[in-house]
Motif scaffolding. Structure first.
Motif, PDB file in Angstrom:
ATOM      1  N   ALA A 782     -55.598 -53.458  27.778  1.00  0.00           N
ATOM      2  CA  ALA A 782     -56.624 -52.476  27.399  1.00  0.00           C
ATOM      3  C   ALA A 782     -56.173 -51.694  26.186  1.00  0.00           C
ATOM      4  CB  ALA A 782     -56.913 -51.536  28.560  1.00  0.00           C
ATOM      5  N   HIS A 783     -57.183 -51.281  25.393  1.00  0.00           N
ATOM      6  CA  HIS A 783     -56.867 -50.465  24.219  1.00  0.00           C
ATOM      7  C   HIS A 783     -56.660 -49.033  24.646  1.00  0.00           C
ATOM      8  CE1 HIS A 783     -57.685 -53.623  21.301  1.00  0.00           C
ATOM      9  NE2 HIS A 783     -58.762 -53.951  22.028  1.00  0.00           N
ATOM     10  N   SER A 784     -55.729 -48.390  24.057  1.00  0.00           N
ATOM     11  CA  SER A 784     -55.440 -46.983  24.359  1.00  0.00           C
ATOM     12  C   SER A 784     -55.590 -46.182  23.095  1.00  0.00           C
ATOM     13  CB  SER A 784     -54.016 -46.833  24.917  1.00  0.00           C
ATOM     14  OG  SER A 784     -53.732 -45.477  25.132  1.00  0.00           O
ATOM     15  N   GLU A 785     -56.238 -45.048  23.240  1.00  0.00           N
ATOM     16  CA  GLU A 785     -56.422 -44.176  22.107  1.00  0.00           C
ATOM     17  C   GLU A 785     -55.313 -43.137  21.976  1.00  0.00           C
ATOM     18  OE1 GLU A 785     -61.311 -44.298  22.266  1.00  0.00           O
ATOM     19  OE2 GLU A 785     -60.192 -42.444  22.552  1.00  0.00           O
ATOM     20  N   LEU A 786     -54.354 -43.220  22.841  1.00  0.00           N
ATOM     21  CA  LEU A 786     -53.263 -42.241  22.798  1.00  0.00           C
ATOM     22  C   LEU A 786     -52.373 -42.527  21.610  1.00  0.00           C
ATOM     23  CD1 LEU A 786     -52.314 -42.053  26.590  1.00  0.00           C
ATOM     24  CD2 LEU A 786     -53.710 -40.459  25.271  1.00  0.00           C
ATOM     25  N   ASP A 787     -51.866 -41.432  21.058  1.00  0.00           N
ATOM     26  CA  ASP A 787     -50.942 -41.567  19.945  1.00  0.00           C
ATOM     27  C   ASP A 787     -49.520 -41.445  20.466  1.00  0.00           C
ATOM     28  OD1 ASP A 787     -50.283 -39.668  16.896  1.00  0.00           O
ATOM     29  OD2 ASP A 787     -49.736 -41.718  17.519  1.00  0.00           O
ATOM     30  N   TYR A 788     -48.863 -42.607  20.577  1.00  0.00           N
ATOM     31  CA  TYR A 788     -47.494 -42.610  21.139  1.00  0.00           C
ATOM     32  C   TYR A 788     -46.458 -42.270  20.082  1.00  0.00           C
ATOM     33  CZ  TYR A 788     -49.564 -44.815  25.218  1.00  0.00           C
ATOM     34  OH  TYR A 788     -50.316 -45.092  26.322  1.00  0.00           O
ATOM     35  N   ASN A 789     -46.845 -42.155  18.845  1.00  0.00           N
ATOM     36  CA  ASN A 789     -45.850 -41.807  17.828  1.00  0.00           C
ATOM     37  C   ASN A 789     -45.383 -40.361  17.957  1.00  0.00           C
ATOM     38  OD1 ASN A 789     -45.988 -44.351  16.636  1.00  0.00           O
ATOM     39  ND2 ASN A 789     -47.817 -43.789  15.449  1.00  0.00           N
ATOM     40  N   SER A 790     -46.220 -39.539  18.612  1.00  0.00           N
ATOM     41  CA  SER A 790     -45.799 -38.139  18.796  1.00  0.00           C
ATOM     42  C   SER A 790     -44.596 -38.018  19.714  1.00  0.00           C
ATOM     43  CB  SER A 790     -46.969 -37.314  19.352  1.00  0.00           C
ATOM     44  OG  SER A 790     -47.337 -37.821  20.621  1.00  0.00           O
ATOM     45  N   MET A 791     -44.298 -39.088  20.481  1.00  0.00           N
ATOM     46  CA  MET A 791     -43.145 -39.044  21.391  1.00  0.00           C
ATOM     47  C   MET A 791     -41.834 -39.097  20.631  1.00  0.00           C
ATOM     48  SD  MET A 791     -44.516 -41.549  24.425  1.00  0.00           S
ATOM     49  CE  MET A 791     -43.086 -41.226  25.416  1.00  0.00           C
ATOM     50  N   ASP A 792     -41.879 -39.450  19.377  1.00  0.00           N
ATOM     51  CA  ASP A 792     -40.634 -39.449  18.606  1.00  0.00           C
ATOM     52  C   ASP A 792     -40.075 -38.051  18.448  1.00  0.00           C
ATOM     53  OD1 ASP A 792     -40.864 -42.128  18.380  1.00  0.00           O
ATOM     54  OD2 ASP A 792     -41.919 -42.081  16.448  1.00  0.00           O
ATOM     55  N   TRP A 794     -40.014 -35.843  20.694  1.00  0.00           N
ATOM     56  CA  TRP A 794     -39.548 -35.291  21.991  1.00  0.00           C
ATOM     57  C   TRP A 794     -38.045 -35.421  22.170  1.00  0.00           C
ATOM     58  CZ3 TRP A 794     -43.724 -37.299  25.980  1.00  0.00           C
ATOM     59  CH2 TRP A 794     -44.950 -36.735  25.623  1.00  0.00           C
ATOM     60  N   GLY A 795     -37.397 -36.123  21.369  1.00  0.00           N
ATOM     61  CA  GLY A 795     -35.952 -36.242  21.502  1.00  0.00           C
ATOM     62  C   GLY A 795     -35.513 -37.673  21.708  1.00  0.00           C
ATOM     63  N   PRO A 796     -34.189 -37.865  21.743  1.00  0.00           N
ATOM     64  CA  PRO A 796     -33.651 -39.242  21.877  1.00  0.00           C
ATOM     65  C   PRO A 796     -34.053 -39.922  23.181  1.00  0.00           C
ATOM     66  CG  PRO A 796     -31.940 -37.683  21.188  1.00  0.00           C
ATOM     67  CD  PRO A 796     -33.142 -36.863  21.543  1.00  0.00           C
ATOM     68  N   LYS A 797     -34.271 -39.136  24.243  1.00  0.00           N
ATOM     69  CA  LYS A 797     -34.581 -39.754  25.528  1.00  0.00           C
ATOM     70  C   LYS A 797     -35.920 -40.467  25.510  1.00  0.00           C
ATOM     71  CE  LYS A 797     -31.888 -36.451  28.236  1.00  0.00           C
ATOM     72  NZ  LYS A 797     -31.919 -35.478  29.352  1.00  0.00           N
ATOM     73  N   PHE A 798     -36.874 -40.045  24.666  1.00  0.00           N
ATOM     74  CA  PHE A 798     -38.210 -40.650  24.640  1.00  0.00           C
ATOM     75  C   PHE A 798     -38.397 -41.551  23.430  1.00  0.00           C
ATOM     76  CE2 PHE A 798     -38.485 -36.736  26.995  1.00  0.00           C
ATOM     77  CZ  PHE A 798     -39.214 -37.096  28.109  1.00  0.00           C
ATOM     78  N   GLU A 799     -37.343 -41.752  22.672  1.00  0.00           N
ATOM     79  CA  GLU A 799     -37.453 -42.563  21.457  1.00  0.00           C
ATOM     80  C   GLU A 799     -37.761 -44.009  21.786  1.00  0.00           C
ATOM     81  OE1 GLU A 799     -34.733 -43.710  17.539  1.00  0.00           O
ATOM     82  OE2 GLU A 799     -34.058 -42.213  19.021  1.00  0.00           O
ATOM     83  N   LYS A 800     -37.077 -44.555  22.809  1.00  0.00           N
ATOM     84  CA  LYS A 800     -37.305 -45.952  23.186  1.00  0.00           C
ATOM     85  C   LYS A 800     -38.693 -46.147  23.767  1.00  0.00           C
ATOM     86  CE  LYS A 800     -35.828 -50.165  23.666  1.00  0.00           C
ATOM     87  NZ  LYS A 800     -35.525 -50.992  22.466  1.00  0.00           N
ATOM     88  N   ILE A 801     -39.152 -45.207  24.551  1.00  0.00           N
ATOM     89  CA  ILE A 801     -40.501 -45.342  25.156  1.00  0.00           C
ATOM     90  C   ILE A 801     -41.564 -45.316  24.050  1.00  0.00           C
ATOM     91  CG2 ILE A 801     -42.140 -44.258  26.736  1.00  0.00           C
ATOM     92  CD1 ILE A 801     -39.791 -43.199  28.299  1.00  0.00           C
ATOM     93  N   ALA A 802     -41.412 -44.426  23.097  1.00  0.00           N
ATOM     94  CA  ALA A 802     -42.396 -44.355  21.998  1.00  0.00           C
ATOM     95  C   ALA A 802     -42.407 -45.654  21.204  1.00  0.00           C
ATOM     96  CB  ALA A 802     -42.067 -43.178  21.077  1.00  0.00           C
TER      97      ALA A 802
END
Length: 825
Positions: A782-792, A794-802
């Motif tokens: 499914a397409h997601s309209e969320l912007d996951y680049n903002s997770m960058d 949040w710190g090193p812990k969320f860098e891989k998830i983003a």
């Protein structure tokens, strides 16, 4: 140079008065007595020339002249109480020309405090009163110093000042007062005790320490030796019973007892110890005592006492009865605590037979002193009259116990015997009889209260109870409280009322190989009656019965019988059991008999043994095993077999599964037990396929590497990108179990998988929730309209998830745009 040290000399011409003259003689006598202790030291030294080379090369010569010493001790009287210091002596050197160029120095014990010296003249004085008993001499050092050069004229010398004793200490008894003892009645001059006084004065000078002893208080009973201090008895036959304690004062006086001597005293407490010098004495010669005739034998009935003034073992008394009449009825013993003679009854008193007794009693000491035998006999006697009092006594039976006999099965009321009792008192009251009843015993007898005849109350059986014990009680009719008892034993005599019986419990074994005329078994009988009524038994077959073709019986005429076979060869298969009736009777009066049926069993007996045992039993017997032993062996075998079966069952039991789920279904936790290189291995399997099985066929890619892009089938994807897992059509979903089996089969057949095992755990959340799923799983398609680049940010812990989600969104967008362009084309 020569120096001379001189002690103060005394010229008799200088003694101008008698007192000084006396002191002069005492001093010269003391000087003569100590002449042996005087030292005369002479030293000669030759001149010595020492040549010492100086720095200038000149030689200096030293000359040392001869010198001589004359030395004596100094003496000073103790306890000087004059106002001026006591003159001791004078030090003088030959080098002293009297011009004051020599200074005398004194050092050592008491120098400067007790003894002072005139530095110019050398005179020595004692400034304090001295006590010889505290310190008898002082060691000092003297030296002469040249005032011009301030150097000693001679080396330092040592001398002694002795303290001269005077009589200033009285004799003392350090251990007093004293306590001692001496036996009474001692002879004159018997040593009692020795006292010793000490005097602190000098015993080697004069009579200051010479002590003599005397008695100040205690005469004329005791004396003391003046020199030794031994106290002795001075009076004969001192009696402890008259006076026991004495206080003797002993004085010790020095100066040999002369006038002016000092004295000291002490007290000696002397006690006279007891000896056996007094015999026992009865206060009176005649005594009386009343004793009732009911007094029990062995119990005290009276006391008597003799007095002895002595104490301890000297006062111990032994009592005895002298006349035979009294000694036969009474005995006497000594009470150790009270020293009384206790009279005890030896036989029963009877007022009707004897009303008075007279006892001659003697009292004597048990410990006698042979040295005092001259005082007479240590023994005394008295007379004791005993009056027997009349007492209403209980009846007396004619015998101490009774034994009676009665035949068993006697009629009820049969007379067994009779007891008799009488009143021993003079009034001779009538006697009544009773049998003591016990609730736990059955009543078999009764007694006539007036005559004392005992009768049976029921039939007696000797075989049940051969003896009966009862107690008969007799009381006076006028006074029922007076009772006496006597035991009665009843023996039940036997009658022939029991027939003999043959034991038929055991089977008789007949061997198949038995021959005709062979004895099969010897039987006997038992009879409950006494042997007098059945000492012989006879055996036969019952009358009126046809002769037995198989067996016969032979009476052995010794109360036994033999069963004999009448034919040979018994066969167990033909007939196994035989019943043989036998009649047995006794020779009692009347003759009684009984018929018993014997059971005979035929079996194959074991050969080569005398025991008649069947073949089956013989096998067990030959093995030496009983039935109980065989059962125990069988149980052991069964237990071992059960253990083996249990062990095999445990070995074949289902093994524990390799995959142990640690997930919590409420949290939908997925556990990966892969041993891999980190977070990259989490993409080895796409768990989204569990939520969207329809896309599983399109997502077949290698699980050991991350795919570059995901291309789902266009026919399986929705037209729009906003498709959530909750909007999936249930009919289009395939079964999860089948899907898992399919993936397992693919993994087994895939040759491109890594060369290691991978454990993958699947968890299915379920479906049908009205609220839908909030999980991000299954959102790949499914397409997601969320912007996951903002997770960058949040710190090193969320860098891989983003990074992961950003790439996934970009890939999905590109696929959607490409599909739409193809559709338009």
């Amino acid at each position: 140079r020569t120096r001379r040290w001189r002690r103060r000399g005394v010229n008799p011409s200088s003694c101008l008065c008698p007192v000084l003259l006396c002191l002069c003689f005492l001093e010269r006598g003391y000087e003569a007595s100590h002449h042996s202790q005087a030292k005369i030291i002479s030293r000669s030294h030759n001149a010595t020339h020492n040549h010492n080379q100086t720095k200038d090369g000149e030689t200096e010569v030293h000359h040392r002249p001869k010198r001589g010493w004359i030395w004596n001790q100094f003496f000073v009287l103790e306890e000087h109480i004059g106002p001026d210091a006591q003159y001791v002596g004078k030090l003088h050197s030959n080098s002293d020309k009297g011009d004051g160029s020599v200074r005398y120095i004194l050092s050592g014990e008491g120098a400067g405090s007790i003894f002072i010296i005139n530095e110019v003249t050398g005179d020595i004085h004692a400034t304090k009163s001295l006590d010889r008993e505290k310190k008898s001499h002082y060691v000092l050092h003297a030296q002469a110093i040249d005032l011009n050069t301030n150097k000693p004229l001679e080396p330092e010398s040592e001398f002694i000042i002795k303290v001269q004793d005077i009589n200033d200490n009285a004799p003392k008894f350090p251990d007093g007062p004293f306590v001692t003892s001496v036996p009474e009645m001692s002879e004159i001059g018997t040593s009692v005790f020795q006292v010793t006084a000490t005097d602190a004065d000098d015993p080697t000078y004069g009579n200051s320490a010479r002590v003599v002893y005397s008695v100040l208080h205690g005469q004329p009973y005791f004396s003391v030796d003046p020199k030794s201090g031994i106290i002795r008895t001075a009076l004969a036959d001192m009696d402890r019973e008259a006076r026991e304690h004495y206080s003797v004062v002993i004085q010790a006086k020095d100066m040999a007892g002369q006038v002016g001597g000092l004295s000291g005293s002490t007290t000696v407490n002397i006690t006279l110890t007891d000896v056996n010098d007094n015999p026992p004495k009865f206060p009176q010669k005649n005594y009386q005592v009343f004793v009732p005739e009911s007094a029990q034998v062995g119990k005290p009935v009276g006391k008597i006492k003799a007095n002895d003034e002595d104490i301890g073992i000297n006062a111990e008394i032994k009592y005895s009865i002298l006349n035979p009449e009294g000694a036969g009825m009474f005995s006497i013993s000594t009470d150790k605590d009270t020293r009384e003679g206790v009279i005890t009854l030896r036989k029963v008193l009877n007022y009707e037979k004897k009303k008075h007794y007279s006892l001659h009693i003697a009292a004597e000491n048990t410990h006698l002193d042979p040295h005092l035998s001259y005082l007479g006999s240590f023994k005394d006697d008295a007379t004791l009259k005993i009056t027997v009092g009349d007492v209403d006594e209980p009846p007396v039976f004619s015998m101490d116990y009774y034994i009676m006999e009665v035949y068993e099965n006697a009629k009820v009321g049969t007379e067994v015997g009779a007891v008799t009792a009488r009143d021993p008192d003079s009034k001779n009251s009538p006697v009544r009889y009773f049998i003591e009843r016990r609730e736990d015993k059955e009543v078999y007898f009764d007694i006539e209260s007036i005559s004392g005849v005992i009768r049976t109350t029921q039939l007696l059986d000797r075989e049940d109870t051969p003896w009966h014990n009862i107690t008969v009680m007799a009381t006076e009719e006028d006074n029922p409280s007076l009772q006496s008892h006597v035991p009665v034993t009843v023996q039940v005599l036997d009658v022939n009322d029991n027939p003999p019986m043959i034991n038929t419990e055991d089977e008789i074994i007949i061997c198949e190989s038995t021959r005709a005329g062979q004895v099969i078994q010897t039987i006997t009988a038992v009879d409950k009656d006494d042997f007098a009524n059945g000492k012989g038994f006879s055996f036969s077959f019952p009358g009126g019965v046809p002769a037995n073709p198989n067996f016969t019986i032979k009476d052995n005429e010794d109360s036994t019988a033999s069963i004999i076979a009448r034919r040979r060869r018994f066969h167990r298969l033909t007939q196994e059991l035989y019943e043989l009736p036998v009649v047995v009777w006794d020779d009692g009066e009347p003759v009684l008999s009984s018929t018993s049926t014997l059971v005979l069993r035929v079996c194959s007996c074991q050969r080569g043994t005398r025991l008649k045992i069947c073949q089956g039993e013989a096998f067990l017997s030959s093995a030496g095993l009983s039935t109980g032993a065989l059962i125990a062996i069988l149980l052991c075998v069964l237990i071992l077999l059960a253990i083996v079966i249990l062990f095999i069952t445990l070995r074949r039991s289902k093994k524990e599964p390799l995959i142990i789920s640690e997930e919590d279904i409420r949290e939908n936790v997925v556990t990966y037990d892969d041993e891999g290189g980190g977070e990259e291995d989490t993409e080895a399997f796409d768990i989204i396929a569990l939520r969207n099985p329809a896309a599983a066929e399109e997502l077949k890619f290698r699980r050991d590497v991350r795919p570059e892009c995901i291309r789902p089938r266009s026919s399986r994807r929705p037209a729009r990108g906003h498709h959530s897992p909750s909007s999936l059509d249930i009919d289009e979903e395939m079964d999860i179990g089948e899907f898992i089996k399919q993936r397992v089969a693919e993994a087994d057949q895939d040759t491109s998988v890594p060369p290691y095992d991978s454990l993958q755990t699947y968890a299915y959340e379920g479906q049908g929730s009205p609220a839908g799923s909030i999980s991000s799983l299954g959102s790949t398609g499914a397409h997601s309209e969320l912007d996951y680049n903002s997770m960058d940010d949040w710190g090193p812990k969320f860098e891989k998830i983003a990074e992961l989600y950003g790439e996934e969104v970009e890939t999905a967008s590109e696929s959607t745009e490409k599909a739409e362009s193809e559709k338009q084309t």
